[in-house]
Scaffold this motif. Structure first.
Motif, PDB file in Angstrom:
ATOM      1  N   LYS A 219       0.833  -1.209   0.000  1.00  0.00           N
ATOM      2  CA  LYS A 219       0.000   0.000   0.000  1.00  0.00           C
ATOM      3  C   LYS A 219       0.865   1.257   0.000  1.00  0.00           C
ATOM      4  N   VAL A 220       1.936   1.243   0.786  1.00  0.00           N
ATOM      5  CA  VAL A 220       2.835   2.394   0.835  1.00  0.00           C
ATOM      6  C   VAL A 220       3.487   2.625  -0.520  1.00  0.00           C
ATOM      7  N   SER A 221       4.060   1.567  -1.093  1.00  0.00           N
ATOM      8  CA  SER A 221       4.776   1.715  -2.366  1.00  0.00           C
ATOM      9  C   SER A 221       3.845   2.135  -3.492  1.00  0.00           C
ATOM     10  N   LEU A 222       2.582   1.651  -3.469  1.00  0.00           N
ATOM     11  CA  LEU A 222       1.626   1.983  -4.524  1.00  0.00           C
ATOM     12  C   LEU A 222       1.197   3.445  -4.448  1.00  0.00           C
ATOM     13  N   LEU A 223       0.832   3.901  -3.236  1.00  0.00           N
ATOM     14  CA  LEU A 223       0.286   5.249  -3.086  1.00  0.00           C
ATOM     15  C   LEU A 223       1.364   6.325  -3.040  1.00  0.00           C
ATOM     16  N   MET A 224       2.591   5.916  -2.678  1.00  0.00           N
ATOM     17  CA  MET A 224       3.683   6.903  -2.623  1.00  0.00           C
ATOM     18  C   MET A 224       4.014   7.461  -4.001  1.00  0.00           C
ATOM     19  N   GLU A 225       3.707   6.702  -5.043  1.00  0.00           N
ATOM     20  CA  GLU A 225       3.962   7.185  -6.404  1.00  0.00           C
ATOM     21  C   GLU A 225       3.204   8.477  -6.674  1.00  0.00           C
ATOM     22  N   ASP A 226       1.964   8.569  -6.153  1.00  0.00           N
ATOM     23  CA  ASP A 226       1.139   9.762  -6.362  1.00  0.00           C
ATOM     24  C   ASP A 226       1.521  10.900  -5.411  1.00  0.00           C
ATOM     25  N   ALA A 227       2.010  10.528  -4.204  1.00  0.00           N
ATOM     26  CA  ALA A 227       2.193  11.536  -3.151  1.00  0.00           C
ATOM     27  C   ALA A 227       3.623  12.037  -3.033  1.00  0.00           C
ATOM     28  N   GLN A 228       4.565  11.483  -3.781  1.00  0.00           N
ATOM     29  CA  GLN A 228       5.992  11.760  -3.600  1.00  0.00           C
ATOM     30  C   GLN A 228       6.323  13.258  -3.638  1.00  0.00           C
ATOM     31  N   GLN A 229       5.746  13.989  -4.605  1.00  0.00           N
ATOM     32  CA  GLN A 229       6.101  15.404  -4.793  1.00  0.00           C
ATOM     33  C   GLN A 229       5.082  16.356  -4.171  1.00  0.00           C
ATOM     34  N   ASP A 230       4.101  15.852  -3.474  1.00  0.00           N
ATOM     35  CA  ASP A 230       3.033  16.691  -2.908  1.00  0.00           C
ATOM     36  C   ASP A 230       2.979  16.484  -1.391  1.00  0.00           C
ATOM     37  N   PRO A 231       3.460  17.450  -0.583  1.00  0.00           N
ATOM     38  CA  PRO A 231       3.492  17.292   0.883  1.00  0.00           C
ATOM     39  C   PRO A 231       2.110  17.024   1.495  1.00  0.00           C
ATOM     40  N   VAL A 232       1.077  17.713   0.960  1.00  0.00           N
ATOM     41  CA  VAL A 232      -0.275  17.519   1.513  1.00  0.00           C
ATOM     42  C   VAL A 232      -0.741  16.086   1.273  1.00  0.00           C
ATOM     43  N   LYS A 233      -0.530  15.605   0.037  1.00  0.00           N
ATOM     44  CA  LYS A 233      -0.908  14.223  -0.275  1.00  0.00           C
ATOM     45  C   LYS A 233      -0.113  13.230   0.574  1.00  0.00           C
ATOM     46  N   LYS A 234       1.168  13.548   0.787  1.00  0.00           N
ATOM     47  CA  LYS A 234       2.013  12.655   1.564  1.00  0.00           C
ATOM     48  C   LYS A 234       1.527  12.570   3.014  1.00  0.00           C
ATOM     49  N   ALA A 235       1.144  13.729   3.579  1.00  0.00           N
ATOM     50  CA  ALA A 235       0.616  13.737   4.953  1.00  0.00           C
ATOM     51  C   ALA A 235      -0.659  12.908   5.042  1.00  0.00           C
ATOM     52  N   GLY A 236      -1.521  13.052   4.009  1.00  0.00           N
ATOM     53  CA  GLY A 236      -2.755  12.253   3.974  1.00  0.00           C
ATOM     54  C   GLY A 236      -2.465  10.772   3.869  1.00  0.00           C
ATOM     55  N   LEU A 237      -1.450  10.427   3.082  1.00  0.00           N
ATOM     56  CA  LEU A 237      -1.063   9.028   2.933  1.00  0.00           C
ATOM     57  C   LEU A 237      -0.560   8.460   4.260  1.00  0.00           C
ATOM     58  N   ILE A 238       0.245   9.257   4.967  1.00  0.00           N
ATOM     59  CA  ILE A 238       0.777   8.801   6.262  1.00  0.00           C
ATOM     60  C   ILE A 238      -0.367   8.475   7.215  1.00  0.00           C
ATOM     61  N   ARG A 239      -1.366   9.378   7.269  1.00  0.00           N
ATOM     62  CA  ARG A 239      -2.519   9.116   8.149  1.00  0.00           C
ATOM     63  C   ARG A 239      -3.261   7.848   7.706  1.00  0.00           C
ATOM     64  N   ASP A 240      -3.389   7.706   6.383  1.00  0.00           N
ATOM     65  CA  ASP A 240      -4.087   6.538   5.842  1.00  0.00           C
ATOM     66  C   ASP A 240      -3.374   5.241   6.239  1.00  0.00           C
ATOM     67  N   ILE A 241      -2.036   5.258   6.158  1.00  0.00           N
ATOM     68  CA  ILE A 241      -1.249   4.082   6.510  1.00  0.00           C
ATOM     69  C   ILE A 241      -1.374   3.790   8.009  1.00  0.00           C
ATOM     70  N   VAL A 242      -1.298   4.832   8.834  1.00  0.00           N
ATOM     71  CA  VAL A 242      -1.378   4.641  10.291  1.00  0.00           C
ATOM     72  C   VAL A 242      -2.760   4.113  10.684  1.00  0.00           C
ATOM     73  N   ILE A 243      -3.803   4.584   9.995  1.00  0.00           N
ATOM     74  CA  ILE A 243      -5.153   4.054  10.252  1.00  0.00           C
ATOM     75  C   ILE A 243      -5.193   2.548   9.972  1.00  0.00           C
ATOM     76  N   SER A 244      -4.550   2.143   8.871  1.00  0.00           N
ATOM     77  CA  SER A 244      -4.487   0.713   8.555  1.00  0.00           C
ATOM     78  C   SER A 244      -3.752  -0.044   9.650  1.00  0.00           C
ATOM     79  N   ILE A 245      -2.632   0.490  10.092  1.00  0.00           N
ATOM     80  CA  ILE A 245      -1.836  -0.178  11.134  1.00  0.00           C
ATOM     81  C   ILE A 245      -2.617  -0.263  12.438  1.00  0.00           C
TER      82      ILE A 245
END
Length: 659
Positions: A377-403
């Motif tokens: 999930k991290v490797s898949l979604l990081m492709e979209d969020a790599q250059q966008d800090p807001v997207k990256k922060a959202g991804l981090i929350r999404d990953i932590v929710i999964s964990i």
């Protein structure tokens, strides 16, 4: 009184190894678990739990049963108390009510719906294999998909004629009630004022190839149908509607064929479609099931959770489809299961890929390309969020929710560390986010119940040996064969008496070869001899088995394991677990391989029948002699004794024994 539906839900949900694991330390032993007996002092494990059969056996004391009987033995609960305990553990709301006449009728109606569904399965497969239209359209389609005739028969695939009422007419002619044809969704009934009956009916699956959908025990619950024409007005796939017996969210396609391999391999492959499952089976990968195109539900996950903690989800190469599908899979993590994900090359799905490569290549691909779900999930979604800090922060929350969904705290910490490494963010921030999400769950988890220990005797009295009752011995052997091998089809060799053509010729036996299902062969022999079991529990189990054969032409052991009569449940459990006792000894590690019992199955069946007859004849002879009263009767009795002795002699010859 706890309702039958509530009891069924408890048995469907509770996992015997999970419940017993709270009281006994269990270790994996093949597809089973073993541990030290909780009922006696011992140093060598003699306690076994079978996740596939959902039963346990303590070989040191002879105790055994299902998850309810364990609580009754270990915690000294009554049957209702054990059901309530399990219901509370698994958050099942139980109903307590008296069964009304209406409820009894409803149970009969469920059985009628099963019978209609099983008739439909046989009818559709017969059309596929033997009807000209079925062979030209349906069978050709399955062959084009690469399915062999053996695979088609295994999965009971079928075809519905492209006629409005072909199936319905045949079912009504066979005596099946239109009410149950409609209730199962096989027939659609509509109002028609122009008709003499006021209604008209037509076949739901007209012109479709059919995939029967089975319960875990193998009963037909419903059908999935695929249209083969380019009719844009008709749905490509059509499933049976929800009914008393078919609830789509509670079913996984292929679970009845996959359950044993899932437990043995300790992993379940999850795919999307019927043909994915069938192609994998044909390629030798049998631990595979399908959610049939629906979003995965808690009940479907629980079905898998009964057999393994490990799921590998297989996606095709469509990236957009993967992103849409992974959103709902946090539910699996929430159930405390380990999830891996595997994708196929672009343009490939499990079905097409399995056909393109060899069996060895497929197994190797599955083994080497499966990724941990969180990492995927991290490797898949990081492709979209790599250059966008807001997207990256959202991804981090999404990953932590999964964990945060994962119940195991150590596993969560490992995932946090891994995510920190992949996303280049401090563990402290991730743990802080996790702590906020996890606060409520940790509070609830702290209130774990403490269970009392049962007192265990230091010394046990050596049991006195009783004289073996031969009749009981062979009655039990027949019940054992029925439970373990009753559904097997076997080549039998029988000996038929050849009458002497003259008084100088001796009695002879002639060999006869024939094929029959084990349960039917036993039934025919016992029925011909008018044999009745003397042991009351054996008799009840035998009647239950015969009733199942009359209703379904197959034996369902699960219903006997979970029988409300604990004597029946315990007997069945003991027989099933005795068959796996050798696992405790790890003979394979010592290069000692046990011969398959199926290889001598026909001899085992006939020996049990002949020995039972022999013991009954010996008892008859003893009874005749002991009841001898006067001289006039003596000659007649002695003649009967001679006749029975000759009959016994013939049985000894069949058993290859010497009198």
């Amino acid at each position: 009184m706890i309702s039958r539906s509530s009891i069924d839900r408890v048995f469907e949900t509770a996992r015997v190894e999970e419940v017993i694991g709270e009281f006994v330390q269990l270790k994996k032993a093949g597809s089973n678990f073993k541990g030290l007996s909780p009922f006696s002092e011992e140093r060598t494990p003699s306690f076994m739990v079978s996740p596939v059969k959902q039963i346990w056996k303590d070989f040191s004391t002879g105790k055994g049963g299902n998850v309810v009987t364990f609580l009754m033995e270990h915690e000294h609960y009554s049957y209702p108390e054990a059901i309530r305990y399990l219901a509370k553990k698994y958050n099942i709301e139980i109903e307590e009510t008296e069964q009304t006449e209406e409820q009894k009728q409803q149970a009969d109606e469920r059985e009628s719906m099963f019978l209609v569904s099983e008739f439909a399965r046989d009818y559709f497969q017969d059309i596929l294999l033997n009807n000209e239209q079925g062979k030209a359209i349906g069978l050709s389609y399955f062959k084009e998909r690469g399915f062999t005739k053996e695979t088609i028969k295994k999965f009971q695939l079928g075809y519905a004629l492209n006629e409005w009422e072909a199936f319905t007419t045949e079912a009504l002619n066979k005596g099946y009630n239109l009410k149950y044809l409609e209730a199962t969704g096989l027939t659609i009934v509509k109002q028609d004022l122009l008709s003499s009956t006021g209604t008209k009916q037509f076949d739901r699956f007209k012109g479709r190839v059919l995939f029967p959908i089975h319960s875990m025990s193998g009963r037909v619950l419903g059908f999935g149908g695929r249209i083969l024409t380019n009719d844009k007005k008709a749905a490509k796939y059509l499933n049976s509607p929800e009914s008393e017996i078919y609830h789509k969210s509670n079913i996984l396609y292929g679970i009845n064929f996959a359950k044993q391999t899932i437990a043995k391999e300790d992993n379940c492959y999850l795919v999307e479609g019927y043909t994915d499952v069938i192609s994998f089976h044909q390629s030798g990968i049998e631990n595979v099931v399908s959610s049939s195109g629906t979003a995965l539900t808690e009940n479907q996950i629980r079905l898998i959770n009964r057999l393994t903690k490990n799921i590998t989800i297989l996606f095709d190469g469509d990236a957009a489809g993967i992103r849409a599908s992974i959103r709902g899979i946090d539910l699996i993590l929430e159930q405390g299961m380990n999830v891996k994900v595997l994708t196929f090359p672009d343009g490939e799905d499990p079905d097409s890929f399995a056909k393109k490569v060899s069996k060895e290549e497929l197994k190797n691909y599955l083994t080497t390309n499966a990724k941990d779900f969180i990492n995927f999930k991290v490797s898949l979604l990081m492709e979209d969020a790599q250059q966008d800090p807001v997207k990256k922060a959202g991804l981090i929350r999404d990953i932590v929710i999964s964990i945060s969904k994962i119940p195991d705290r150590i596993q969560r910490e490992v995932y946090i560390q891994e995510c920190s490494r992949i996303m280049d963010i401090s563990e402290t921030v991730l743990f802080s986010e996790l702590a906020q999400l996890d606060k409520k769950e940790r509070r609830e988890a702290s209130g774990k119940p403490i269970y009392r220990e049962t007192s265990k005797p230091i010394l046990q009295k050596t049991p006195e040996f009783e004289k073996v009752n031969e009749l009981t011995k062979y009655e039990r052997e027949i019940i054992r064969i029925l439970l373990l091998y009753g559904n097997n089809k076997v080549d039998f060799v029988d000996f038929v008496a050849v009458e002497p053509t003259s008084e100088h010729e001796e009695y002879q036996l002639k060999k006869e070869h024939f094929q029959n299902v084990v349960s039917k062969e036993i039934y025919l022999n016992l029925h011909d001899d008018e044999v009745e079991f003397t042991d009351e529990v054996f008799k009840q189990v035998y009647f239950e088995v015969i009733d199942q054969l009359n209703q379904n032409e197959a034996i369902s052991v699960d219903s006997l394991v979970n029988h409300s009569n604990t004597e029946i449940s315990n007997l069945v459990t003991n027989i099933l677990m005795d068959d796996e006792k050798h696992i405790l000894s790890n003979w394979e590690r010592k290069d000692i391989f046990i011969k398959s019992k199926e290889s001598d199955l026909s001899k085992m069946v006939l020996d049990a029948i002949y020995n039972l007859r022999r013991v009954l004849i010996e008892q008859k002879i003893s009874a005749l002699i002991s009841n001898l009263k006067d001289e006039e009767e003596r000659e007649q009795v002695l003649e009967s004794v001679v006749n029975y002795t000759n009959l016994k002699q013939r049985l000894f010859e069949r058993l290859n024994r010497v009198v």
